[in-house]
Enzyme design. Structure first.
Site, PDB file in Angstrom:
ATOM      1  N   LYS A  72     -13.296  -0.490   6.649  1.00  0.00           N
ATOM      2  CA  LYS A  72     -13.900  -1.326   5.609  1.00  0.00           C
ATOM      3  C   LYS A  72     -14.948  -2.273   6.199  1.00  0.00           C
ATOM      4  CE  LYS A  72      -9.884   0.036   3.798  1.00  0.00           C
ATOM      5  NZ  LYS A  72      -9.552   0.937   2.756  1.00  0.00           N
TER       6      LYS A  72
ATOM      7  N   TRP B  33       0.865  -1.185   0.000  1.00  0.00           N
ATOM      8  CA  TRP B  33       0.000   0.000   0.000  1.00  0.00           C
ATOM      9  C   TRP B  33       0.902   1.236   0.000  1.00  0.00           C
ATOM     10  CZ3 TRP B  33      -1.947   2.685   4.849  1.00  0.00           C
ATOM     11  CH2 TRP B  33      -2.965   3.610   4.543  1.00  0.00           C
TER      12      TRP B  33
ATOM     13  N   ASP C 151      -0.337  -5.215   9.546  1.00  0.00           N
ATOM     14  CA  ASP C 151      -1.419  -4.298   9.197  1.00  0.00           C
ATOM     15  C   ASP C 151      -2.644  -5.141   8.815  1.00  0.00           C
ATOM     16  OD1 ASP C 151      -2.967  -2.197   8.478  1.00  0.00           O
ATOM     17  OD2 ASP C 151      -1.732  -1.510   6.798  1.00  0.00           O
TER      18      ASP C 151
HETATM   19  C1  LMR Z   1      -6.979   2.068  -0.340  1.00  0.00           C
HETATM   20  O1  LMR Z   1      -5.961   1.376  -0.304  1.00  0.00           O
HETATM   21  O2  LMR Z   1      -7.509   2.419  -1.402  1.00  0.00           O
HETATM   22  C2  LMR Z   1      -7.645   2.497   0.935  1.00  0.00           C
HETATM   23  O3  LMR Z   1      -7.016   1.907   2.022  1.00  0.00           O
HETATM   24  C3  LMR Z   1      -7.812   3.961   1.048  1.00  0.00           C
HETATM   25  C4  LMR Z   1      -6.542   4.697   1.347  1.00  0.00           C
HETATM   26  O4  LMR Z   1      -6.497   5.423   2.327  1.00  0.00           O
HETATM   27  O5  LMR Z   1      -5.567   4.573   0.594  1.00  0.00           O
END
Ligand code: LMR
Length: 401
Positions: free
Chosen positions: A246, A130, A211
């Site tokens: 979520k 991420w 996470d």
């Molecule tokens: C995502 O990965 O799209 C979500 O977790 C929103 C974000 O804050 O990035």
């Protein structure tokens, strides 16, 4: 005074989502941000959340500051959901938990704590991860590197390469791992692989940060927490960031938690104190409303059952949409890229589309994916899946012509 300030290029996820909102096209499709939308394309208000809020409105009261560590009932509910009701580590008082501003807030508080007490450590994240993981830890002063994770050829995991890279890290390196529903790839470790990895984390005296932003969207509420519970069972020191954005559809309420598995009750008390000080230095204390909703739902049996049932229904819908897009793409995209729509778990599929293809999809067809090729399958529905599949098919048809 401010001449030297450079322009913010925007966030790869949130800015794209904002740009989607400004796109005037009627047939646009937003498969970018990790948000679950229902069959009608709406952000759901879960039944249990609605009921809890209704009950809360009927009992209005003053709104004092919460304690810096958060609402006690919420913190307890977080521990129980993440570690299991009967967790021995919990019973022993070895887990320190603070309420945080979503999962990102948990990571930030954790990063500040780690920087203070392990200033020489470096951070290792999966390749890819991420995007915000890197930002949060770099801004907290860490250098961030990657360990191998995703195998683009198979759409699966490079487990051996991951394991040997982690096995070569210096003691007290911070290893960031996704408990379930890996973001962005949707590729998770099996339970056996977790057990093998935990041996390495222990042997090398590494500091895992787990996470868990998607508990309940993979194999189930308990199964998704397997790695965390195994770490706690084996008394491995670890940080756990969790989020209710979520699984409660409470994105804007910023409900999360940071838990640290400690060696003893005594240590957990001191860790809790220093996490609390990190909260104070960042934003003093967390907000009330969302935490009260979550605590009420998780501790009221009828609401809890309703929440679990609705979450399970949401997951089944995602699985149907995975099949929906897979079937519509069959014959139009290479077979090697097709199976992953069914195999990857959680909200995302890592499509294998290049940056150029993603840009074309957005510019020509109004179909938005993250530029890494991540698609939020939880935003597909019977009305938009055809548009999305048609657009992707056209992009591939062009590439082969
Ligand atoms: C995502 O990965 O799209 C979500 O977790 C929103 C974000 O804050 O990035």
């Amino acid at each position: 005074m401010f001449e030297h300030i450079d322009a913010y290029p925007g966030d790869p996820i949130l800015t794209l989502n904002e740009n989607f909102a400004k796109d005037p096209r009627d047939n646009k499709v937003n498969l970018s941000i990790g948000i679950y939308y229902d069959e009608e394309g709406r952000l759901p208000v879960m039944r249990a959340v609605h009921e809890a809020e209704t009950q809360m409105l009927a009992e209005p009261g003053p709104k004092p500051y919460l304690p810096m560590a958060g609402f006690a009932q919420y913190r307890d509910a977080v521990q129980s959901l993440v570690f299991g009701e009967d967790s021995p580590a919990r019973a022993d008082g070895r887990i320190a938990t603070v309420q945080t501003l979503g999962g990102s807030g948990a990571l930030k508080v954790g990063a500040d704590f780690i920087k203070r007490y392990f200033p020489g450590s470096q951070v290792w994240v999966s390749d890819p991860t991420w995007e915000n993981h890197r930002f949060i830890f770099e801004r907290a002063g860490f250098s961030v590197s990657t360990y191998p994770y995703y195998d683009e050829n198979s759409g699966g995991l490079k487990f051996e390469a991951m394991l040997s890279a982690i096995d070569a890290l210096p003691a007290r390196s911070v290893v960031l791992l996704h408990a379930c529903c890996h973001n962005p790839t949707g590729v998770d470790l099996s339970e056996l692989q977790w057990v093998t990895l935990i041996e390495v984390l222990k042997k090398r005296e590494l500091l895992p940060v787990i996470d868990m932003a998607y508990q309940g969207f993979g194999a189930g509420i308990d199964a998704d927490a397997f790695a965390i519970r195994e770490l706690a069972r084996q008394n491995v020191p670890a940080f756990v960031a969790n989020s209710f954005s979520k699984n409660f559809s409470l994105y804007g309420e910023r409900c999360g938690g940071l838990s640290v598995i400690c060696e003893s009750r005594d240590v957990a008390g001191r860790v809790l104190g220093q996490l609390t000080s990190a909260v104070r230095a960042n934003y003093s204390n967390p907000p009330t409303h969302g935490a009260k909703i979550v605590a009420r739902v998780l501790t009221t049996p009828a609401l809890r059952q309703s929440w679990e049932d609705e979450l399970a229904t949401m997951c089944r819908r995602i699985v149907r949409m995975r099949a929906g897009i897979h079937d519509r793409l069959r014959g139009n995209v290479p077979n090697s890229l097709l199976a992953r729509y069914l195999e990857q778990r959680g909200m995302f599929t890592y499509t294998g589309l290049s940056v150029e293809q993603v840009d074309l999809l957005r510019e020509r067809h109004g179909v938005y994916l993250i530029r890494s090729g991540r698609m939020c399958v939880a935003a597909l529905n019977e009305k938009n899946v055809g548009t999305a599949a048609q657009a992707i098919s056209e992009i591939f048809a062009q590439a082969t012509n």
